[in-house]
Design an enzyme around this catalytic site. Structure first.
Site, mmCIF file in Angstrom:
data_model
loop_
_atom_site.group_PDB
_atom_site.id
_atom_site.type_symbol
_atom_site.label_atom_id
_atom_site.label_comp_id
_atom_site.label_asym_id
_atom_site.label_seq_id
_atom_site.Cartn_x
_atom_site.Cartn_y
_atom_site.Cartn_z
ATOM 1 N N TYR A 186 0.834 -1.205 0.000
ATOM 2 C CA TYR A 186 0.000 0.000 0.000
ATOM 3 C C TYR A 186 0.871 1.258 0.000
ATOM 4 C CZ TYR A 186 -3.704 3.286 1.221
ATOM 5 O OH TYR A 186 -4.586 4.346 1.196
ATOM 6 N N ARG B 239 -15.913 13.381 -33.340
ATOM 7 C CA ARG B 239 -15.201 14.501 -32.752
ATOM 8 C C ARG B 239 -15.715 15.769 -33.437
ATOM 9 N NH1 ARG B 239 -14.671 13.405 -28.131
ATOM 10 N NH2 ARG B 239 -12.803 12.489 -27.223
ATOM 11 N N ASP C 41 0.400 18.708 -21.372
ATOM 12 C CA ASP C 41 -0.328 17.441 -21.437
ATOM 13 C C ASP C 41 0.468 16.527 -22.358
ATOM 14 O OD1 ASP C 41 -1.969 15.293 -21.980
ATOM 15 O OD2 ASP C 41 -3.787 16.472 -22.257
ATOM 16 N N PHE D 153 -9.017 19.850 -24.672
ATOM 17 C CA PHE D 153 -9.537 18.489 -24.746
ATOM 18 C C PHE D 153 -10.815 18.458 -23.926
ATOM 19 C CE2 PHE D 153 -9.589 13.938 -23.381
ATOM 20 C CZ PHE D 153 -9.856 13.424 -24.640
ATOM 21 N N THR D 154 -11.697 17.515 -24.204
ATOM 22 C CA THR D 154 -13.029 17.520 -23.597
ATOM 23 C C THR D 154 -12.967 17.530 -22.068
ATOM 24 O OG1 THR D 154 -13.042 15.110 -23.881
ATOM 25 C CG2 THR D 154 -14.159 16.427 -25.563
ATOM 26 N N LYS E 139 -2.299 6.069 -22.832
ATOM 27 C CA LYS E 139 -1.809 6.436 -24.153
ATOM 28 C C LYS E 139 -0.287 6.314 -24.230
ATOM 29 C CE LYS E 139 -5.617 9.667 -25.156
ATOM 30 N NZ LYS E 139 -6.131 9.054 -26.392
#
Length: 514
Positions: free
Chosen positions: A112, A421, A255, A164-165, A298
């Site tokens: 943990y 899109r 990003d 980006f969304t 990604k």
């Protein structure tokens, strides 16, 4: 005047870090792009991997596909994979993992707190991105939640090359707004501009002055800009943005979810970096930013994500939110097995035979469709092939969602799931009217090392046929519309019987073919 390429490293790796590093991937021989000329003169992308594990696919007949898209409310997100032949919805979490990644998952340290798996991931992030302080999160949008909760307040403005969304949603939820500062040419569908993801520096300066530096908490750059066709920015432009950010004392956020493809395209298109390795380009890109965040679904062909920085005060500002929203600081909501896979995948991102595979396949399909007269975004970028729905279905008004209609129609006649899109992926204004998207695109994503060339040629063939029958396709309208990120769960219906007429045309031309 050509500027000299200068590398920046945070500090030499320690003995412990060296022990956790895999064999370096910056070797020019190991990283060399595959250049194979075919005797017949064809320009075909050559896979530099072999397939050892396979997953069976099914191609349901068109009648079953019509029933499936109706059940899904003409939203490809709501299709079941059993009804899909080729899943080109996204590359997020769908990239093929390497044998090395799979093997690394077996050495995970299930703890943990204080996991050695996290130490290995942290070492990989410092090696590849040059950032010392790491905050693990379960995926990219979780990183956005932490960053924008920490920095954005009501009335703030966040300048960026393009939204980006989920980025837009998180900034709006915290009371902020975005300013999209692409060059005007960036939204041209057909172009030879190699870096349509560049930010307009003049626009950036004007926005900062207009709103006041105290109301601009961050500047954001997105690699391989998703919503305009996976288009990259140049490193020269990123340096200019970083210079403005430093001038005004505003943190620059990068990003990096699609940074590998952006780095590969920089190497292909920016003269200063043609002799640099992808690994060197990646580190130089990240050196410009104060904060780097990414979805490892990604960038590293695994799951999870992270926020990283070299500034201790930034790390301290955000770290208190990790246990609240994600988990302890050494796992951040991720499985430690995925953390091990991420460490390997990040290093593999510096290998050109890995990172160049998808862009090569994308370029192949884009060039083939251009020959057929099918409108696609050019130049070919990262992430996927983007078909211009307003050019393809010019008879459908934008308020009837041409990109959504094209995604549904293409699935119907092919079994291939792409992603809308366009305006479906947008939102409504305060009066309830659609905020029309800058572009209406059908995105056909190319996850790394997933599809074969024959499958790509099938996509080309079915798109070609649909283009000859495009007048049959009609629009869509919402019947169920969530208030946030409606493209994920919203349901639509056809405005006419066009799906049935398209099915009839398919049977007429293809007979009993699937």
């Amino acid at each position: 005047m050509t500027r000299r390429f200068v590398m920046r490293f945070p500090h030499p790796p320690s003995r412990k870090e060296k022990m956790t590093m895999s064999e370096p991937l910056d070797n020019p021989q190991q990283n060399a792009s595959p250049t194979v000329r075919f005797f017949n003169g064809e320009n075909i992308p050559l896979e530099m991997h072999k397939v050892r594990v396979v997953q069976k696919l099914a191609l349901p007949p068109i009648e079953e596909r019509l029933a499936a898209i109706r059940r899904a409310g003409f939203n490809t997100f709501l299709l079941k994979t059993r009804d899909v032949y080729l899943d080109m919805l996204t590359d997020s979490g769908t990239n093929a993992m390497s044998d090395t990644q799979m093997g690394a998952m077996m050495q995970a340290d299930d703890a943990y707190a204080g996991s050695q798996s996290f130490e290995r991931m942290q070492a990989a992030i410092e090696e590849v991105f040059g950032k010392r302080f790491v905050l693990p999160v379960h995926q990219g949008r979780a990183a956005e939640n932490i960053i924008f909760r920490s920095y954005v307040k009501s009335g703030d403005l966040v300048p960026m090359n393009y939204h980006f969304t989920t980025t837009l949603a998180h900034i709006n939820l915290n009371g902020g707004r975005v300013a999209e500062l692409l060059h005007d040419e960036a939204l041209k569908i057909k172009s030879d501009n190699p870096f349509k993801g560049n930010m307009d520096i003049g626009k950036l300066r004007r926005e900062i002055v207009r709103h006041g530096v105290q109301n601009v908490p961050l500047i954001r750059m997105e690699a391989s800009t998703n919503l305009i066709g996976g288009q990259p920015f140049s490193l020269a432009n990123l340096r200019e943005v970083a210079s403005v950010a430093r001038e005004y004392g505003i943190p620059l956020v990068l990003d990096a979810s699609l940074i590998g493809e952006n780095a590969w395209l920089i190497k292909q298109r920016e003269p200063e970096f043609q002799q640099a390795s992808v690994g060197e380009i990646l580190r130089e890109m990240c050196a410009q930013a104060d904060i780097v965040y990414f979805s490892s679904r990604k960038v590293s062909s695994s799951r999870g994500g992270a926020i990283c920085t070299n500034r201790a005060e930034i790390f301290e500002k955000m770290k208190v939110l990790i246990p609240l929203f994600e988990g302890f600081l050494t796992y951040g909501g991720m499985s430690v097995r995925e953390i091990e896979a991420m460490a390997v995948g990040l290093r593999e991102t510096t290998d050109e035979t890995v990172i160049g595979q998808s862009p090569s396949f994308i370029r192949y399909l884009v060039e083939r469709l251009e020959v057929l007269g099918i409108p696609v975004v050019t130049p070919a970028g990262g992430l996927g092939c983007h078909v211009d729905a307003m050019g393809f279905l010019s008879h459908i008004p934008q308020k009837e969602y041409p990109a959504g209609a094209l995604a549904a129609a293409f699935y119907l006649i092919s079994g291939v799931r792409g992603m809308e899109r366009g305006t479906v992926s947008s939102t409504r204004d305060q009066h309830g009217h659609d905020i029309l998207a800058d572009a209406e695109l059908l995105r056909l994503a190319f996850p790394r090392r997933v599809f074969t060339l024959s499958q790509v040629k099938y996509v080309e063939d079915r798109l070609h046929w649909l283009y000859t029958q495009r007048e049959l396709v009609g629009g869509l309208r919402f019947v169920e519309e969530p208030s946030v990120l409606r493209f994920f769960m919203g349901r639509l219906e056809a405005v006419s019987d066009w799906p049935e007429r398209l099915l009839e045309a398919f049977r007429r031309d293809f007979g009993d073919s699937l």
